[in-house]
Design an enzyme around this catalytic site. Structure first.
Site, PDB file in Angstrom:
ATOM      1  N   GLY A 210      35.652  54.188  47.566  1.00 16.90           N
ATOM      2  CA  GLY A 210      34.866  55.125  48.342  1.00 16.90           C
ATOM      3  C   GLY A 210      35.728  56.062  49.160  1.00 16.90           C
ATOM      4  N   GLY A 230      37.193  68.462  43.398  1.00 17.24           N
ATOM      5  CA  GLY A 230      35.885  68.062  43.893  1.00 17.24           C
ATOM      6  C   GLY A 230      35.194  69.219  44.578  1.00 17.24           C
ATOM      7  N   GLU A 252      41.409  71.934  43.860  1.00 20.32           N
ATOM      8  CA  GLU A 252      40.625  72.636  42.843  1.00 20.32           C
ATOM      9  C   GLU A 252      39.174  72.302  43.154  1.00 20.32           C
ATOM     10  OE1 GLU A 252      38.448  74.068  40.396  1.00 20.32           O
ATOM     11  OE2 GLU A 252      38.759  72.183  39.355  1.00 20.32           O
ATOM     12  N   LEU A 253      38.431  73.293  43.641  1.00 14.14           N
ATOM     13  CA  LEU A 253      37.148  73.015  44.287  1.00 14.14           C
ATOM     14  C   LEU A 253      35.983  73.646  43.522  1.00 14.14           C
ATOM     15  CD1 LEU A 253      38.441  73.562  47.933  1.00 14.14           C
ATOM     16  CD2 LEU A 253      38.427  71.450  46.575  1.00 14.14           C
ATOM     17  N   GLY A 254      34.904  73.938  44.229  1.00 15.77           N
ATOM     18  CA  GLY A 254      33.680  74.388  43.585  1.00 15.77           C
ATOM     19  C   GLY A 254      33.732  75.840  43.145  1.00 15.77           C
ATOM     20  N   CYS A 286      32.515  72.946  37.458  1.00  9.22           N
ATOM     21  CA  CYS A 286      32.922  73.889  38.505  1.00  9.22           C
ATOM     22  C   CYS A 286      32.873  75.331  38.024  1.00  9.22           C
ATOM     23  CB  CYS A 286      34.314  73.540  39.020  1.00  9.22           C
ATOM     24  SG  CYS A 286      35.612  73.561  37.756  1.00  9.22           S
ATOM     25  N   GLU A 380      26.422  76.889  45.336  1.00 12.24           N
ATOM     26  CA  GLU A 380      26.729  76.215  44.071  1.00 12.24           C
ATOM     27  C   GLU A 380      25.658  75.163  43.813  1.00 12.24           C
ATOM     28  OE1 GLU A 380      30.524  74.083  41.879  1.00 12.24           O
ATOM     29  OE2 GLU A 380      30.195  73.695  44.013  1.00 12.24           O
TER      30      GLU A 380
END
Length: 485
Positions: A210, A230, A252-254, A286, A380
């Site tokens: 988690g 994420g 490396e995101l949305g 993404c 998003e």
């Protein structure tokens, strides 16, 4: 016994071998049926510390291993992935809800990432630098030591191995924290592959867990570099925490990628591309086409064709039916998708197709008559939703496409490719496709976004050297330099 026989890993984490994690174990749930299809071990923060210590101890010998040996192990890993592709893809379909062709694409791309990484050990690792002094001056790349990789659920193989493989190839050890929802195809598969490929023990650790495990990876002093993929919200927290500990972090995101359809585009082909861009893997990508910007002369026809595509795309269990869309990953994500759709309809959007669900199966949805402030356009969605907005001029298109915090992928559809390229040059984006939708990736390209889509970090090909090595300046003289002191 199969390659992924559960008796080896059931309820366990991987720390150079299969062992019980401090967090016990959790059920692996098939989203299409709600059934338990396995149990994965769950790590705790103490496992991160133990793995980091072991990884740091094993890494120097691995970095000193001849480049030919490292490359051979990477190639063997890719060969094994292909050899066991059918078994791996079955787990991908059941655990992540992908349709079989999407699972096959993931296997194809993942093996490509490893084969590409296998070329890194033999590439030049430095450069000669001019110097004012009578000396040899050069810069060399050196492995950072231990790399932490935190990967999401949506493409669990690709988004894990694209960091794991190059980091290992360049002489590092790796701690991987996959998403608990897809820890078999995004964790167990990778551990088993490298285990069978002959990677020395202690170099790879797979610790599902988690938020506490993710935080432990980011803050662990022995972990030098963090590679996180994420959501933007989670990425901000990871970046802030890494900054406090002076860690280099690749985010490396949305995305909320725009597909611009100019009035000269072939609308049959455009609607097909737009449907693929928005509905592939239930929009849980993404790079998904999150905004369809259509020039007004083509708008009504494009909406009608896109809606027709959506209405006829079958949705169901990809493990037992021939469908185009499988389930959303879980109820929480489904509910968020539906809230964005209903809020946009309440704000005046027209539901041209979809907007309903059964269980986790959400119908492909087309929202017409959208305006930029509506939730499904501005945010998003991460679901199978295609918001469509009209524009009048190319200047309007440039303004609309650029008015977002994100900057990952951009598609422009037009018969005049130079007109499309000129438009692309006015829109900030890490990736641009002329006459292609927004979802695409190859192992050798520099993948990454700008703005809220990431820190400008790149993965793929030569960009991996920047991600997973440090640069050191070295000078050499024949004699000790003379000084006046």
């Amino acid at each position: 016994m199969t390659f992924l026989d559960e008796s080896a890993w059931r309820g366990k984490v991987y720390q150079g071998g299969w062992t019980r994690g401090a967090g016990g174990d959790v059920a692996v749930i098939e989203p299409a049926t709600g059934e338990e299809i396995g149990r994965i071990g769950c790590a705790g923060p103490s496992d991160v510390a133990a793995s980091a210590a072991r990884a740091a101890a094993a890494q120097p010998a691995w970095a000193a291993t001849p480049h030919t040996v490292r490359s051979a192990i990477l190639r063997k890993a890719a060969d094994l992935w292909l050899e066991h592709a059918a078994e791996i893809e079955n787990w991908v379909v059941r655990e992540s809800g992908k349709i079989p062709p999407a699972a096959q694409f993931e296997t194809h791309n993942s093996t490509g990432e490893i084969y590409e990484a296998a070329t890194l050990p033999s590439r030049p690792y430095g450069e000669l630098l001019p110097s004012e002094q009578p000396r040899l001056s050069y810069a060399e790349r050196r492995p950072v030591g231990v790399v932490g990789v935190i990967a999401p659920f949506n493409f669990p193989q690709i988004l894990s191995v694209r960091s794991v493989a190059p980091a290992l190839a360049l002489g590092n050890a790796v701690i991987l924290k996959p998403d608990l929802r897809t820890s078999i195809c995004g964790g167990v598969v990778i551990a088993r592959i490298f285990e069978e490929a002959g990677l020395p023990e202690g170099l790879l650790h797979v610790l599902p867990g988690g938020v506490d495990v993710g935080e432990a990876v980011v803050t662990e002093p022995l972990v030098r570099v963090i590679s996180f993929t994420g959501s933007t919200a989670a990425g901000r927290k990871v970046g802030e925490l890494a900054g406090k500990h002076l860690k280099r972090v690749h985010l490396e995101l949305g995305g909320n990628s725009a597909l611009v359809i100019l009035d000269d585009a072939d609308l049959d082909l455009a609607a097909s591309a737009g449907a693929w861009g928005s509905f592939l893997h239930q929009g849980q990508i993404c790079m998904t086409t999150g905004r369809h910007l259509v020039q007004e002369a083509a708008y009504d026809e494009y909406v009608a064709k896109l809606a027709e595509k959506a209405v006829h795309l079958p949705v169901g269990n990809p493990a037992t039916e021939q469908v185009a869309l499988g389930p959303i990953i879980d109820e929480r994500q489904r509910d968020r998708v539906h809230e964005l759709v209903t809020a946009s309809v309440d704000a005046g959007a027209r539901l041209a197709a979809g907007g309903t669900y059964e269980g986790l199966f959400y119908k492909p949805t087309v929202l017409a008559d959208m305006s930029p402030e509506m939730p499904a356009y501005a945010q998003e969605v991460f679901g199978p939703v295609a918001p469509v907005v009209r524009f009048a001029t190319v200047d309007d298109a440039a303004k609309l496409a650029a008015e977002t915090d994100y900057g990952l992928s951009l598609g422009i559809l037009t018969r005049d490719v130079m007109r499309g390229l000129d438009l692309a040059n006015r829109i900030p984006s890490g990736i641009v496709h002329i006459n292609e939708q927004t979802v695409d990736d190859e192992a050798n390209i520099p993948f990454g976004g700008v703005g809220a889509s990431g820190t400008g970090a790149r993965f793929g090909g030569g960009a991996n050297a920047d991600a997973f090595t440090d640069t050191r300046w070295v000078t050499i003289r024949g004699d000790i330099a003379p000084y006046p002191f």
